[in-house]
Design an enzyme around this catalytic site. Structure first.
Site, PDB file in Angstrom:
ATOM      1  N   LYS A 250       8.212   4.510  25.671  1.00 25.92           N
ATOM      2  CA  LYS A 250       8.177   3.261  25.981  1.00 25.92           C
ATOM      3  C   LYS A 250       7.332   2.782  27.034  1.00 25.92           C
ATOM      4  O   LYS A 250       7.486   3.268  28.040  1.00 25.92           O
ATOM      5  CB  LYS A 250       9.655   2.592  25.959  1.00 25.92           C
ATOM      6  CG  LYS A 250      10.432   3.198  24.613  1.00 25.92           C
ATOM      7  CD  LYS A 250       9.805   2.609  23.193  1.00 25.92           C
ATOM      8  CE  LYS A 250      10.658   3.091  21.939  1.00 25.92           C
ATOM      9  NZ  LYS A 250      10.381   2.178  20.880  1.00 25.92           N
TER      10      LYS A 250
ATOM     11  N   HIS B 227       6.337   9.261  10.664  1.00 29.01           N
ATOM     12  CA  HIS B 227       7.323   8.178  10.889  1.00 29.01           C
ATOM     13  C   HIS B 227       7.280   7.113   9.714  1.00 29.01           C
ATOM     14  O   HIS B 227       5.960   7.043   9.145  1.00 29.01           O
ATOM     15  CB  HIS B 227       6.388   7.492  12.116  1.00 29.01           C
ATOM     16  CG  HIS B 227       7.192   6.412  12.547  1.00 29.01           C
ATOM     17  ND1 HIS B 227       7.517   5.095  11.958  1.00 29.01           N
ATOM     18  CD2 HIS B 227       7.865   6.233  13.885  1.00 29.01           C
ATOM     19  CE1 HIS B 227       8.227   4.218  12.829  1.00 29.01           C
ATOM     20  NE2 HIS B 227       8.275   4.881  13.785  1.00 29.01           N
TER      21      HIS B 227
END
Length: 486
Positions: A177, A295
């Site tokens: 992140k 994902h």
């Protein structure tokens, strides 16, 4: 005409014009599915005034051999064999106007080893059918003969653990992140700090591919350098999921080959690349001894609503057939959609050799996986160290727990966030192995571990009040015993 079902037989069926689907052989209440049939369970919500049996028969017809009118060329085929057969319709408990329709398909209707062909038949056309207000594919059962035409997960849980030399506990990961905007060098620094601090994996997010701020090749180079340095510092095998998702298969193969050349043990793809591309990358991963992480980007556009779309348990089954090793399957306690029982059903699909019918988990059929490898489920999204006892209890040990914000958002830094998660996990595993009631004693166990671990103490303080207590939109509706047919 069959007096019981109203089905028109023989030459009578081939009069020109339009005939009800249930009279054309798509409604067969006396049919007993064969072991070799593919069975689909649909949640059918007809338009006002539409007979639920006719609507269900229409789903069977439009997902197999039918069209809107009688066609003479049916007489040139083995129509009785190839027609899908809706053989049971039950009202959905607590949902007036919706029905569970069980539909059996002959195995010869499907190309062996092709998720694209399977999905084109089952969901390709019928979801836009006007007589239906909504339609959802809830579950499927595949015969062993069909399952064996797929390779299954390229690596599997057992071999992955052997390669990592890590047993008896969940694996720990973190998504880098912010997901967008970092330079390659800074991205690599995040990876190094997280792995050095005690995580097993770091991960690219779904939309980090090759953008102006960071070319994919730069990211791969910096990430693998970080992995190698973290391995040297810790003495443990580490990895990072390098997202090879791209605009063409040629680009994806190029990125995968480069990741392999650099020594990566794992690559990552997004669900949005499509079923054929997923199967192609799974075959590449098996040939090249690579772990393949998927994902589930985009899945909630069709899996989240109860009345229309495709249940994620079906997607999980398709992906196990397709051959991925990791799949995001929900957290229960995190920020993303996930009813506890429904999520357990997803995990059952990933990790069991045989799925028995378990209605409370949303599993409507027995399913043998015919020795296909198991998939490693991944829990990611809004989880933190203070939930470790809940995660271990709900999800078990064969899972990757990914603490993105719960690592990189730690007030003492990335390495401290990783340390907090690793110490919390080790404390909980030790308590479990000692036979303690770690579920109820979890907060006490964590508090005691935090006495000698400042990063964990800080994490527990910062996120102690963080919860995501929202009503799930996808809860299991089931019929405990067979109801009277509509």
């Amino acid at each position: 005409m069959n007096a019981h079902t109203g089905t028109v037989r023989g030459k009578e069926r081939y009069r020109s014009g339009v005939m009800e689907y249930k009279r054309m052989g798509y409604w067969e209440p006396d049919y007993t599915p064969k072991d070799t049939d593919v069975i689909a369970l649909f949640r059918v919500t007809p338009q006002e005034g539409v007979d639920p049996i006719e609507a269900s028969a229409a789903v069977a017809g439009e997902s197999s051999t039918a069209t809107w009118t009688v066609v003479w060329t049916d007489r040139l085929t083995a129509a009785e064999k190839y027609r899908a057969k809706c053989h049971r319709v039950d009202p959905v408990p607590g949902t007036p106007g919706s029905y569970f329709a069980y539909i059996a398909y002959d195995l010869d209707l499907f190309e062996p080893g092709s998720i694209a062909n399977l999905s084109a038949s089952i969901i390709g056309n019928v979801f836009g059918f006007k007589p239906l207000k909504a339609l959802r594919l809830e579950d499927m059962r595949f015969p062993v003969a069909y399952v064996k035409t797929f390779q299954g997960p390229a690596t599997g849980i057992v071999v992955e653990r052997e390669r990592l030399d890590k047993f008896g506990r969940p694996l720990l990961g973190a998504t880098v992140k912010p997901k967008l905007g970092l330079s390659g060098r800074n991205y690599g620094r995040v990876v190094y700090e997280a792995l050095k601090g005690g995580l097993d994996f770091t991960k690219d997010d779904e939309n980090i591919n090759s953008q102006p701020f960071m070319h994919w090749r730069d990211r791969f180079l910096y990430c693998i350098e970080a992995v190698n340095r973290a391995q040297a510092a810790s003495g443990e095998v580490k990895g990072t999921y390098l997202n090879i998702t791209a605009g063409t298969m040629e680009d994806m193969y190029e990125r995968a080959e480069f990741a392999k050349e650099l020594g990566s043990c794992i690559v990552m793809i997004d669900l949005v690349i499509g079923y054929t591309a997923i199967q192609s990358m799974a075959k590449w991963a098996r040939r090249n001894d690579m772990i393949l992480h998927l994902h589930r980007a985009g899945h909630s556009t069709y899996t989240r609503q109860k009345s229309h779309g495709v249940s994620f348990r079906v997607i999980a089954k398709w992906m196990r057939l397709a051959g991925v090793d990791h799949i995001h399957a929900g957290t229960v306690v995190g920020k993303l959609e996930g009813d506890p029982n429904t999520t357990r059903g997803y995990y059952d699909v990933c990790r069991e050799d045989f799925n028995p019918t378990k209605l409370e988990h949303g599993l409507f059929f027995d399913q043998s996986w015919a020795s296909l490898n198991k998939m490693m489920p991944v829990a990611s999204g809004g989880i933190h160290a203070g939930q470790m006892h809940q995660l271990l209890d709900l999800l078990g040990e064969d899972v990757v727990l990914q603490f993105g914000g719960g690592t990189i958002g730690h007030p003492m830094g990335i390495a401290a966030g990783a340390i907090a998660n690793r110490v919390a996990l080790e404390a909980m595993i030790l308590a479990r192995n000692e036979g303690r009631d770690y579920v109820h004693e979890g907060p006490e166990i964590l508090a005691k571990a935090a006495q000698t671990c400042t990063p964990l103490k800080s994490a527990l303080e910062v996120w102690k009040d963080v919860t995501f207590n929202y009503q799930s939109t996808d809860t299991p509706d089931f019929v405990p015993t067979a109801l009277e047919t509509v």
